[in-house]
Write an enzyme that holds these catalytic residues in place. Structure first.
Site, PDB file in Angstrom:
ATOM      1  CE  LYS A  22      -1.581   1.453   3.926  1.00 59.91           C
ATOM      2  NZ  LYS A  22      -1.434   2.888   4.367  1.00 59.91           N
ATOM      3  CG  ASN A  23       2.398   2.837   3.582  1.00 65.08           C
ATOM      4  OD1 ASN A  23       1.098   3.009   3.295  1.00 65.08           O
ATOM      5  ND2 ASN A  23       2.766   2.302   5.070  1.00 65.08           N
ATOM      6  CB  CYS A 118      -3.908  11.204  11.256  1.00 65.83           C
ATOM      7  SG  CYS A 118      -3.525   9.577  11.397  1.00 65.83           S
ATOM      8  NE  ARG A 123       0.709  10.463   9.717  1.00 64.28           N
ATOM      9  CZ  ARG A 123       0.102   9.650   9.035  1.00 64.28           C
ATOM     10  NH1 ARG A 123      -1.001   9.044   9.435  1.00 64.28           N
ATOM     11  NH2 ARG A 123       1.021   8.933   8.174  1.00 64.28           N
ATOM     12  CG  ASP A 309       3.234   1.590   9.329  1.00 63.99           C
ATOM     13  OD1 ASP A 309       3.724   1.463   8.349  1.00 63.99           O
ATOM     14  OD2 ASP A 309       3.098   2.188  10.409  1.00 63.99           O
ATOM     15  NE  ARG A 401      -7.073   4.707   5.354  1.00 63.72           N
ATOM     16  CZ  ARG A 401      -6.514   5.920   5.750  1.00 63.72           C
ATOM     17  NH1 ARG A 401      -6.553   6.097   7.000  1.00 63.72           N
ATOM     18  NH2 ARG A 401      -5.358   6.282   5.206  1.00 63.72           N
TER      19      ARG A 401
END
Ligand code: EPZ
Length: 422
Positions: A22-23, A118, A123, A309, A401
Site C-alpha cells: 500500500k505505502n 490523524c 503529522r 506499522d 484501507r
C-alpha cells in the site's frame, strides 16, 4: 458499519499470499504527474486507500484505469492539469500530500489541502515544505491549503538536511527533484523499501537517482520523464502482520512472496520471542519454535529499525508472552490506542507516554472491541484468533484501507473468522 467476528482457538496451517505494498503504491501513483506518457503499475493492492488516490489523481485531470480486478493501475496525465488537491479528498488520506512535489515539479505551482489531524498523531508537513523551500518554492498556508509556487517557474536543485528521516518528505522531495534544474541531495533521507521502489520506478521513467536505500540520496534533474511499467514491491507490513498469525495461534503458515530483507528487524524480534522464520522457494514459513513465546523489548525506529506499522501487531503477540515486554513508540505520539482494547480482552498493559509495558498473561479472553486505526484493527483480529471465546471487532472500515481480503486470507489457513454487516 461492518464488524468482524473471530472465534479463538485452533492452530493454523497453509499459505497466505502477500499483496503489493500500500505505502509503495500510494507514492508510485502520484509519479504519473511527472510525465505526459503512461505509467502502469502491476501488483497493485486492492484497497480503499488506492481508490482514494485514484479519486484524487482523477480530480487533477489524470486518467486512471484499474484493470485485472484492481491489480493494474494504468495512468496517464497529458495536457493541462488541475493543480488543486481538494480538502474533501485529502482529509480522507494523509498520503494525498504526495501530489505536492510532483505538481510543483510539473506545473511550477500547487494548492494542496493540509491533510488535517490523524488518530495516531499531528503529522505536520514542515519537513516537506522546508525542503521544497530550499528548492526555490514559496509556500504559504492559507485557508487550510498549502499554496506553493516555484519562483521563476521551476524548482532548482538544493542540499537538504532532514531533521528526521521522514518517509513522505523523502518521497515528495525525490519526485520534485527529478525535474528540478540541477542536483538535489537529501541527507538523513528515509531508507524504507518503499523509497527504493519509488526510485526504481522513477529511474525506469528516466530519472537520475543514486543512493536510495541509504541516508544520502542524490537526484540529478532532467528535462522530462517518459512512461514506464513498474511492479509494486511486496507489502512488508502485511507480511509482518500475517507472520504473527502462526506465532500467536500455533501451527505453521507460509507467506507467499515474503522476503526476509523486507522484515529483517522484525524477524530478529520474532527469533528472540521464540518464533522460527524459514525462507522457502516461494516465500517465508513461520512457526513457533517450541510452544512458548518469550517477552522481548521493542523500540520503533525508521527503517531498517523495527517498523512502527508493526508495533500494534507485535503488542498483541506479547500479551501472552512469558515475562514482561517494554514497547517504545518513537515515531508517532499516539499509537497505543489498541492497548485499551487489548486490556478489555484481559491483557496486562500499562501505557506511560510513548512507552507500553506488557506483562504476559496466560490467555486472552474474547470481547467486543473497537478498531481505532488501520494497524490497531488488525492487531485486535490477531488477538481474537488466539483468545478464548468470541471477539467482535467493530469499525472495520479501517482495515479495508490496508488489508485486502483479510477474512478470506485468514480463513484460508484455518481461522474461524467472518465479516458481518451491522
Ligand atoms: C509513512 O507515513 C507511512 N504512510 C506510515 O504508514 C508509516 O507509519 C510512516 O511512514 C513511518 O514509517 C505511507 O507511506 C502512506 P513520516 P509518513 O513522514 O510519510 C513526523 C500505515 O499504517 N513528521 O516518516 O506520514 C510525523 O509527525 C501508515 O500504513 C514531521 O514532524 O511518515 C511522524 O511523527 C501509518 N514533519 C514522523 O515524522 C514532517 O514534515 C514520521 O512521519 C513529516 C513527518
Amino acid at each position: 458499519m461492518d464488524s468482524i467476528v473471530v472465534k479463538g482457538g485452533g492452530t493454523l496451517s497453509g499459505q497466505i499470499p502477500i499483496a503489493g505494498a500500500k505505502n509503495a503504491c500510494l507514492t508510485l501513483m502520484p509519479a504519473t504527474l511527472l510525465s505526459e506518457e503512461p505509467l502502469t503499475l502491476t501488483n497493485a493492492p486492492r484497497l480503499s486507500d488506492i481508490r482514494t488516490m485514484t479519486e484524487l489523481l482523477r480530480s487533477l485531470g489524470a486518467e486512471v484505469t484499474s484493470m485485472q480486478d484492481g491489480q493494474v493501475q494504468a495512468m496517464s496525465c497529458h495536457g493541462q492539469i488541475n493543480t488543486r488537491a481538494e480538502y474533501d479528498i485529502v482529509r480522507k488520506m494523509r498520503a494525498s500530500n504526495l501530489v505536492l512535489g510532483p505538481l510543483l515539479a510539473r506545473e511550477g505551482h500547487a494548492e494542496v489541502s493540509l491533510p488535517g489531524g490523524c488518530a495516531i498523531g499531528a503529522r505536520p508537513m514542515d519537513i516537506h515544505t522546508d525542503g521544497l523551500a530550499l528548492m526555490g518554492a514559496d509556500i504559504d498556508l492559507r485557508d487550510g491549503y498549502l499554496h506553493a509556487k516555484a519562483s521563476g517557474g521551476s524548482l532548482k536543485g538544493a542540499v537538504i538536511d532532514f531533521p528526521f528521516a521522514s518517509v513522505g518528505a523523502t518521497e515528495n522531495i525525490m519526485m520534485a527533484a527529478t525535474l528540478a534544474k540541477g542536483t538535489t541531495v537529501i541527507n538523513n533521507a528515509a531508507r524504507e523499501p518503499e523509497i527504493v521502489d519509488l526510485a526504481k520506478c522513477l529511474r525506469a521513467m528516466g530519472a537520475q537517482i543514486d543512493g536510495d536505500g541509504t541516508s544520502r540520496i542524490e537526484i540529478q534533474g532532467v528535462d522530462r520523464l517518459h512512461g514506464a511499467t513498474h511492479r509494486v514491491v511486496t507489502d512488508r507490513i502485511e507480511l509482518g502482520t500475517y507472520m504473527l498469525a502462526p506465532a500467536m495461534c500455533g501451527g505453521e503458515v507460509e507467506l507467499l512472496g515474503g522476503r526476509i530483507d523486507l522484515v529483517a528487524a522484525f524477524c530478529e524480534k520474532l527469533d528472540a520471542a521464540g518464533v522460527d522464520v524459514t525462507e522457502t522457494e516461494t516465500g517465508l514459513k513461520v512457526a513457533r519454535r517450541n510452544g512458548e513465546i518469550k517477552a522481548v523489548n521493542v523500540t520503533t525506529e525508521p527503517f531498517p529499525g523495527f517498523p512502527t506499522d508493526l508495533q500494534a501487531q507485535m503488542m498483541a503477540l506479547l500479551c501472552t508472552a512469558e515475562g514482561t515486554s517494554v514497547l517504545e513508540e518513537k515515531i508517532f505520539e499516539n499509537r497505543f490506542m489498541h492497548a485499551p482494547e487489548l486490556i478489555r480482552m484481559g491483557a496486562d498493559i500499562e501505557v506511560h507516554g510513548g512507552t507500553a509495558t506488557v506483562t504476559g498473561v496466560n490467555k486472552l479472553k474474547g470481547a467486543p472491541v473497537m478498531a481505532t486505526d488501520l494497524r490497531a484493527s488488525v492487531s485486535l483480529i490477531l488477538a481474537g484468533m488466539a483468545a478464548e471465546g468470541e471477539t467482535k471487532v467493530s469499525r472495520v472500515y479501517h482495515l479495508d484501507r490496508g488489508y485486502e481480503h483479510v477474512v478470506a486470507k485468514l480463513r484460508g489457513v484455518g481461522a474461524n473468522i467472518e465479516r458481518i454487516k451491522e
